[in-house]
Design an enzyme around this catalytic site. Structure first.
Site, PDB file in Angstrom:
ATOM      1  N   ASP A   1       0.666  -1.154  -0.011  1.00 10.28           N
ATOM      2  CA  ASP A   1       0.625   0.022   0.240  1.00 10.28           C
ATOM      3  C   ASP A   1       0.692   1.221  -0.031  1.00 10.28           C
ATOM      4  OD1 ASP A   1      -1.960   1.040   0.051  1.00 10.28           O
ATOM      5  OD2 ASP A   1      -3.149   0.274   1.926  1.00 10.28           O
TER       6      ASP A   1
ATOM      7  N   ASP B   1      -9.859   2.515  -3.025  1.00 10.93           N
ATOM      8  CA  ASP B   1     -10.949   2.071  -2.469  1.00 10.93           C
ATOM      9  C   ASP B   1     -12.078   0.870  -2.951  1.00 10.93           C
ATOM     10  OD1 ASP B   1      -8.495   1.349  -1.669  1.00 10.93           O
ATOM     11  OD2 ASP B   1      -8.827   1.431   1.051  1.00 10.93           O
TER      12      ASP B   1
END
Ligand SMILES: *[C@@H]1O[C@H](CO)[C@@H](O)[C@H](O)[C@H]1NC(C)=O
Ligand SMILES: *[C@@H]1O[C@H](CO)[C@@H](O)[C@H](O)[C@H]1NC(C)=O
Length: 408
Positions: free
Chosen positions: A157, A214
């Site tokens: 990430d 997301d």
């Protein structure tokens, strides 16, 4: 140069532009904790939901027993929130002592023994998005840990890091992964954090990459991702292929936010996009009708098509749209998506040009088996009727010459 030589030559040429670790030759399939289980760490209050060895084990068992592994879902992954808040005195990452009492190697062994591969999350910054230690400044040591734990897939990430540093940081981490000698799928969140990502470089260094926001558990979120992918498809579709995939994020299917029709839309559009199929759902409680969508072999085959060429949105009008993907066997997967919310199913009637398929005769198979198979072409318009926030998903299979004209 013969046609054969030319093909081989072009094949080698394009392969050299990809991350050459031999992995993810079709889009990864599996299960990941995040979308459904987030950062639930209180195993006293939420024993069935907390990010833990127990959750991974029961999920893996389900995936074996209920046919998910057999259908191709072979990565099982832990997203954020698996760590202790502090590294140990030697600077090593430490899995949460309560929730992973036997460490990560034990989790890997459990998965490998059952035929799975093990995916794990980390973050390129100083901290993970949820505030656990990130890899920055500890890259080599952390990769050492991943190798010791037999990790097969790293999702890296991009929280808590200057986005300008990513253009060097992600390739550097990828080089260290390669140096480790262990084949590890490299999933990068790199472009999701940047305004103008360098996709040529991303595709060279990552097996898959999260392009954008997301996903959240709602039709609104799913719909916005489809819109974003359609509007930006010319920027990145061409970079995908065997070993390198765009990632519109996890499947919501089986959770709280999508209707049955909306779940069918996600499975259809994700397979057109050659997206990773990463479930994130409680497999102990998933309803049968959602399970059937996830296990639809015909649709999985489209996602995993060996040509590895993603499709795109080719038409939209009056909030209806067509997504088209060409397949290795010369047939086409066509998803007709209705984004209207005005009640009754909506009929569209479209030309070959609108569908972007060659004018010829086809056998048309409904991949959700709601309609009888039918013939279409070589002239005329194709008509179909789509539920609100729903999809009709077909495979258009060219009829062989001798099936149509040769009647001697
Ligand atoms: C490392 O990179 C080389 C060259 O690109 C490749 O052949 C090899 O498979 C890679 N190894 C690993 C473990 O990723
Ligand atoms: C096609 O979709 C976009 C959103 O992606 C929208 O802005 C545009 O108006 C649509 N065009 C038509 C003709 O519906």
């Amino acid at each position: 140069m013969s046609v054969l030589h030319l093909t081989v030559f072009l094949g080698l040429f394009s392969f050299n532009l990809a991350l050459d670790n031999g992995l993810a030759l079709t889009p990864p399939m599996g299960w990941l904790t995040w979308q459904r289980f987030r950062c639930i760490t209180d195993c006293v209050k939420y024993p069935n939901e907390c990010i833990s060895e127990a959750l991974i084990k029961r999920t893996a068992d389900r995936m074996v027993d209920e046919g998910y592994l057999k259908a191709g879902y072979n990565y099982v992954g832990i997203d954020d929130c698996w760590l202790e808040k502090e590294r140990d005195v030697h600077g090593n990452l430490v899995p949460d002592r309560q929730r992973f009492p036997n460490g990560m190697k034990a989790v890997a062994d459990y998965l490998h023994d059952r035929g799975f591969k093990f995916a794990l999350y980390q973050d390129y910054g100083t901290k993970t998005c949820m505030g656990y230690p990130g890899v920055l400044g500890h890259e080599a040591g952390d990769i050492n840990s991943f190798v010791k734990w037999d990790v097969d897939y790293i999702k890296l990430d991009g929280c808590f890091i200057d986005t300008a540093k990513m253009d060097e940081g992600y390739p550097y981490f990828g080089k260290l992964l390669n140096d480790s000698g262990r084949p590890i799928v490299y999933s990068c969140s790199w472009p999701a954090y940047q305004k103008e990502p360098n996709y040529a470089s991303i595709a060279k260094h990552c097996n898959l990459w999260r392009n954008w926001d997301d996903i959240q558990d709602s039709w609104g979120s799913l719909s916005s991702i489809m819109t974003w992918f359609a509007e930006h498809q010319d920027e990145f579709t061409k970079y995908a292929g065997p070993g390198q995939w765009n990632d519109p994020d996890m499947l919501l299917i089986g959770n709280f936010g999508l209707s049955l029709d909306q779940a069918k839309v996600q499975m259809a559009v994700w397979s057109i996009l050659a997206a990773p199929l990463l479930m994130s759902v409680d497999l102990d409680t998933i309803r049968q009708e959602f399970k059937e969508i996830l296990l639809n072999r015909d649709i999985i085959n489209i996602d995993q098509d060996s040509l590895g060429k993603p499709g795109s949105r080719v038409w939209n009008q009056s909030k209806c749209e067509i997504w088209n993907r060409k397949l290795a066997d010369e047939s086409y997967a066509l998803a007709f998506v209705n984004r209207r919310d005005d009640g009754a199913p909506y009929s569209v009637k479209v030309s070959f040009d609108s569908m972007k398929i060659p004018k010829q005769a086809y056998e048309v198979n409904d991949l959700y088996k709601e309609e009888m198979d039918r013939s279409f072409g070589p002239t005329g318009e194709f008509e179909t009727r789509i539920n609100p926030s729903g999809v009709k998903f077909y495979k258009f299979i060219p009829k062989k010459f001798n099936e149509i004209d040769v009647k001697t």
